[in-house]
Write a protein that holds these residues in place. Structure first.
Motif, PDB file in Angstrom:
ATOM      1  N   VAL A 463       6.270 -18.983  -4.925  1.00  0.00           N
ATOM      2  CA  VAL A 463       6.990 -19.683  -3.871  1.00  0.00           C
ATOM      3  C   VAL A 463       8.494 -19.695  -4.104  1.00  0.00           C
ATOM      4  CG1 VAL A 463       5.015 -21.147  -3.313  1.00  0.00           C
ATOM      5  CG2 VAL A 463       6.707 -21.942  -4.974  1.00  0.00           C
ATOM      6  N   TRP A 464       8.937 -19.311  -5.283  1.00  0.00           N
ATOM      7  CA  TRP A 464      10.361 -19.277  -5.579  1.00  0.00           C
ATOM      8  C   TRP A 464      10.969 -17.887  -5.331  1.00  0.00           C
ATOM      9  CZ3 TRP A 464      11.858 -23.989  -5.699  1.00  0.00           C
ATOM     10  CH2 TRP A 464      11.028 -24.987  -6.225  1.00  0.00           C
ATOM     11  N   ASP A 465      10.142 -16.938  -4.928  1.00  0.00           N
ATOM     12  CA  ASP A 465      10.618 -15.571  -4.763  1.00  0.00           C
ATOM     13  C   ASP A 465       9.944 -14.952  -3.536  1.00  0.00           C
ATOM     14  OD1 ASP A 465      11.650 -13.053  -5.041  1.00  0.00           O
ATOM     15  OD2 ASP A 465      10.356 -12.480  -6.716  1.00  0.00           O
ATOM     16  N   ASN A 466      10.628 -14.971  -2.417  1.00  0.00           N
ATOM     17  CA  ASN A 466      10.055 -14.472  -1.171  1.00  0.00           C
ATOM     18  C   ASN A 466      10.086 -12.938  -1.166  1.00  0.00           C
ATOM     19  OD1 ASN A 466       8.916 -14.812   1.436  1.00  0.00           O
ATOM     20  ND2 ASN A 466      10.898 -14.311   2.330  1.00  0.00           N
ATOM     21  N   HIS A 467       9.188 -12.357  -1.925  1.00  0.00           N
ATOM     22  CA  HIS A 467       9.194 -10.909  -2.102  1.00  0.00           C
ATOM     23  C   HIS A 467       7.792 -10.398  -2.393  1.00  0.00           C
ATOM     24  CE1 HIS A 467      10.222  -6.910  -3.311  1.00  0.00           C
ATOM     25  NE2 HIS A 467       9.884  -7.110  -4.566  1.00  0.00           N
ATOM     26  N   MET A 468       7.505  -9.205  -1.884  1.00  0.00           N
ATOM     27  CA  MET A 468       6.275  -8.486  -2.220  1.00  0.00           C
ATOM     28  C   MET A 468       6.672  -7.081  -2.660  1.00  0.00           C
ATOM     29  SD  MET A 468       3.842  -9.465   0.998  1.00  0.00           S
ATOM     30  CE  MET A 468       2.728  -8.105   0.648  1.00  0.00           C
ATOM     31  N   PRO A 469       6.242  -6.640  -3.833  1.00  0.00           N
ATOM     32  CA  PRO A 469       6.631  -5.312  -4.300  1.00  0.00           C
ATOM     33  C   PRO A 469       5.736  -4.207  -3.756  1.00  0.00           C
ATOM     34  CG  PRO A 469       5.370  -6.414  -5.999  1.00  0.00           C
ATOM     35  CD  PRO A 469       5.531  -7.414  -4.878  1.00  0.00           C
ATOM     36  N   VAL A 470       6.294  -3.013  -3.680  1.00  0.00           N
ATOM     37  CA  VAL A 470       5.526  -1.783  -3.513  1.00  0.00           C
ATOM     38  C   VAL A 470       5.610  -1.060  -4.850  1.00  0.00           C
ATOM     39  CG1 VAL A 470       5.447   0.474  -2.394  1.00  0.00           C
ATOM     40  CG2 VAL A 470       5.843  -1.569  -1.030  1.00  0.00           C
ATOM     41  N   THR A 471       4.476  -0.799  -5.466  1.00  0.00           N
ATOM     42  CA  THR A 471       4.457  -0.300  -6.837  1.00  0.00           C
ATOM     43  C   THR A 471       3.852   1.098  -6.931  1.00  0.00           C
ATOM     44  OG1 THR A 471       2.290  -1.279  -7.264  1.00  0.00           O
ATOM     45  CG2 THR A 471       4.219  -2.644  -7.727  1.00  0.00           C
ATOM     46  N   ASN A 472       4.117   1.738  -8.059  1.00  0.00           N
ATOM     47  CA  ASN A 472       3.489   3.015  -8.409  1.00  0.00           C
ATOM     48  C   ASN A 472       3.719   4.115  -7.374  1.00  0.00           C
ATOM     49  OD1 ASN A 472       2.371   1.844 -10.771  1.00  0.00           O
ATOM     50  ND2 ASN A 472       0.693   1.007  -9.558  1.00  0.00           N
ATOM     51  N   MET A 473       4.920   4.142  -6.813  1.00  0.00           N
ATOM     52  CA  MET A 473       5.234   5.190  -5.851  1.00  0.00           C
ATOM     53  C   MET A 473       5.421   6.535  -6.562  1.00  0.00           C
ATOM     54  SD  MET A 473       7.760   3.225  -3.170  1.00  0.00           S
ATOM     55  CE  MET A 473       7.567   4.433  -1.873  1.00  0.00           C
ATOM     56  N   LYS A 474       4.982   7.588  -5.922  1.00  0.00           N
ATOM     57  CA  LYS A 474       5.046   8.923  -6.490  1.00  0.00           C
ATOM     58  C   LYS A 474       5.781   9.857  -5.547  1.00  0.00           C
ATOM     59  CE  LYS A 474       0.599   8.189  -8.809  1.00  0.00           C
ATOM     60  NZ  LYS A 474      -0.812   8.654  -8.945  1.00  0.00           N
ATOM     61  N   ASN A 475       6.007  11.065  -5.996  1.00  0.00           N
ATOM     62  CA  ASN A 475       6.694  12.054  -5.186  1.00  0.00           C
ATOM     63  C   ASN A 475       5.973  12.221  -3.841  1.00  0.00           C
ATOM     64  OD1 ASN A 475       8.354  14.074  -4.338  1.00  0.00           O
ATOM     65  ND2 ASN A 475       7.337  15.683  -5.494  1.00  0.00           N
ATOM     66  N   GLY A 476       6.702  12.030  -2.753  1.00  0.00           N
ATOM     67  CA  GLY A 476       6.134  12.170  -1.429  1.00  0.00           C
ATOM     68  C   GLY A 476       5.595  10.899  -0.823  1.00  0.00           C
ATOM     69  N   THR A 477       5.528   9.811  -1.589  1.00  0.00           N
ATOM     70  CA  THR A 477       5.058   8.539  -1.047  1.00  0.00           C
ATOM     71  C   THR A 477       6.036   8.019   0.002  1.00  0.00           C
ATOM     72  OG1 THR A 477       3.936   7.967  -3.099  1.00  0.00           O
ATOM     73  CG2 THR A 477       4.445   6.159  -1.605  1.00  0.00           C
ATOM     74  N   ILE A 478       5.513   7.474   1.078  1.00  0.00           N
ATOM     75  CA  ILE A 478       6.358   6.979   2.163  1.00  0.00           C
ATOM     76  C   ILE A 478       6.085   5.495   2.401  1.00  0.00           C
ATOM     77  CG2 ILE A 478       6.934   7.184   4.610  1.00  0.00           C
ATOM     78  CD1 ILE A 478       6.090  10.100   4.456  1.00  0.00           C
ATOM     79  N   ALA A 479       7.163   4.721   2.469  1.00  0.00           N
ATOM     80  CA  ALA A 479       7.094   3.322   2.901  1.00  0.00           C
ATOM     81  C   ALA A 479       8.054   3.176   4.064  1.00  0.00           C
ATOM     82  CB  ALA A 479       7.466   2.376   1.765  1.00  0.00           C
ATOM     83  N   GLY A 480       7.567   2.708   5.200  1.00  0.00           N
ATOM     84  CA  GLY A 480       8.393   2.690   6.404  1.00  0.00           C
ATOM     85  C   GLY A 480       8.554   1.312   6.999  1.00  0.00           C
TER      86      GLY A 480
END
Length: 522
Positions: A463-480
């Protein structure tokens, strides 16, 4: 930066990041900027995207309502009432959760807290999907009935009552020892209530002023008219409808026993197009009624069958007969593939639950999503929709149409080269911000709505950190992220605050992009 893939989409952009190596659980700078504490009323979250509640808040099964603010007569607030994923290894938790926002500022969501819980014999009942309705009595008094969907033994049909939308609430249909509901309590799984006000002096219900209808069911759709005097029992002289909408085991495959009759479905309707699973909700649109529910969808627009979608049906009265309307939203985020030859999904699916609500003249669909498909950390999300109807009755060919809404595009749709089409709401990072996200803010990876690998988006509980990580991204991974409002918003509209668009500059400050040593862009 040559691998930064920027796609123009009229007023906005989709930011797609292809990453080489592994992106650690790094948080974007400035995530605390959208947290405000209103000491007089409680915690207030300044919503910047979708999910519209804090990223650490796990409120699924959200039922949207608009009620008059009890503390500011004449002013109205939007409320979201849901269950509360807290147990990590199972659905929901021991309380019904509520947030609210003034309709003139849908970016300012106040935590109303746990508005109801039920401890007994040293334990708390787990609460599943609830509903909350307002009843206006003839003398002007307002009563609020909460249907908390307790999972406690012999307490599923519990109904509680209060004088304010946010409680406190007191059970009205429990035995003296509080251990079971009173005989005649009929509501079941995922209860939903519709209040129909009576204004015709010739109507037999004119003196009491309203009729109440209940809807419920898991893998089977049921309904009944409620006794207005109790709000939990069957209205005398009426019967429970044991099969309201046809239920399916997957898209197009009926689950109900062979030979089941559906007297509340229009004759000639294809029973395989309803696909009811759970999560009943009902609203009135114009002169018609819309039943919203979780149902199987996907094959009709070329993707797999899933109940991670909301569907709808339309009728001339609260109990039907009904006509299938189709898919309302697919939380798996359908998009066209690279060459437009087919539709594919771009986000996780598990289940979903929600409804539609008209706020400031704009319709929205409220539902929930599961990060990486994890069903025990679901989040409340919302999309704008276009709702249209005619004056003809459904019996005479009239209909309500619900489809995706875009303020810059008349008829937003996703249609592949084979002609398969998804007409439901577009899943975006915007939520209420449908003119685009403010491009001068920082955004956590938790607001990404397009993921080439859905397993990468992690849930958050801090509750002290309004964040969600995207982890373990590799070559060619897309987050949009869809979409950014580079054109800005010149004036306040639809409960959204104006913001500045981009301007021409002689130089650019790239310090707003946060990198780690083991991150590179191709």
């Amino acid at each position: 930066m040559k691998g930064l893939n920027i796609v123009l989409k009229k007023r906005t952009m989709v930011l797609l990041l292809s990453v080489t190596g592994i992106l650690s659980t790094t948080r974007a700078l400035g995530q605390q900027q959208n947290m405000v504490k209103d000491l007089s009323k409680g915690f207030v979250h300044q919503s910047i995207g979708n999910p519209y509640l804090p990223l650490w808040e796990h409120l699924p099964d959200g039922e949207p309502r608009v009620f008059e603010d009890p503390d500011q007569p004449g002013k109205y607030r939007a409320y979201i009432i849901g269950s509360h994923d807290l147990r990590f290894t199972s659905y929901c938790g021991p309380d019904i959760r509520m947030w609210s926002a003034p309709i003139e500022n849908l970016t300012s969501w106040r935590d109303e807290g746990a508005i109801f819980s039920y401890p007994i014999d040293g334990k708390w009942d787990v609460m599943y999907a609830p509903d909350l309705v307002e009843v206006k009595r003839k003398d002007g008094k307002k009563e609020y009935y909460l249907f908390p969907h307790s999972r406690g033994d012999k307490r599923e049909a519990m109904v509680v009552k209060g004088d304010r939308p946010n409680g406190p609430f007191k059970p009205i249909n429990l035995t003296e020892d509080g251990k079971r509901t009173l005989p005649g309590s009929i509501l079941g799984f995922d209860p939903a209530i519709y209040i129909e006000y009576v204004t015709d002096p010739k109507d037999p219900d004119y003196e009491i002023g309203f009729r109440a209808y209940g809807f419920w069911g898991f893998q089977r759709s049921m309904a009944a008219q409620l006794d207005q005097k109790t709000m939990y029992s069957l209205r005398p002289g009426t019967e429970i409808i044991n099969y309201l909408l046809p239920a399916s085991a997957r898209y197009g495959e009926l689950r109900d026993p062979k030979g089941t009759a559906y007297p509340n479905i229009f004759e000639g309707e294809d029973l395989g197009t309803f696909n009811f699973f759970e999560a009943s909700s009902i609203r009135k649109v114009g002169n018609k009624y819309v039943s919203v529910y979780s149902g199987y969808s996907g094959p009709e627009y070329g993707v797999g069958s899933s109940n991670s979608t909301l569907r709808y049906a339309v009728a001339d009265s609260p109990l039907g007969p009904w006509k299938s309307g189709g898919v309302l939203v697919d939380s798996r985020a359908p998009v066209l593939n690279k060459d437009g030859s087919a539709i594919e999904t771009s986000n996780a699916g598990h289940n979903t639950h929600g409804s539609i609500e008209l706020i400031n003249g704009q319709w929205y669909v409220f539902y929930h999503r599961p990060p990486r498909g994890f069903g025990f950390a679901r989040q409340a999300v919302v999309e704008p929709i276009k709702v249209s109807w005619d004056e003809k009755s459904v019996k005479d060919g009239g209909m309500v149409s619900i489809r995706a809404f875009d303020p810059f595009q008349e008829n937003l749709t996703i249609k592949d080269k084979q002609g398969k089409e998804y007409k439901g709401a577009e899943v975006t990072s915007e939520g209420f911000h449908f003119y685009g996200l403010d491009p001068y803010r920082y955004y956590s990876a938790g607001y990404a709505c397009y993921l080439s690998d859905i397993s990468l988006q992690q849930d958050s509980w801090d509750v002290w950190d309004n964040h969600m990580p995207v982890t373990n991204m590799k070559n060619g991974t897309i987050a949009g992220f869809k979409y950014f409002g580079f054109g800005g918003l010149k004036q306040d509209k639809f409960g959204l605050k104006a913001f500045e668009g981009t301007k021409k500059r002689k130089s650019y400050d790239l310090q707003s992009v946060y990198y780690t040593k083991n991150t590179s862009f191709i």
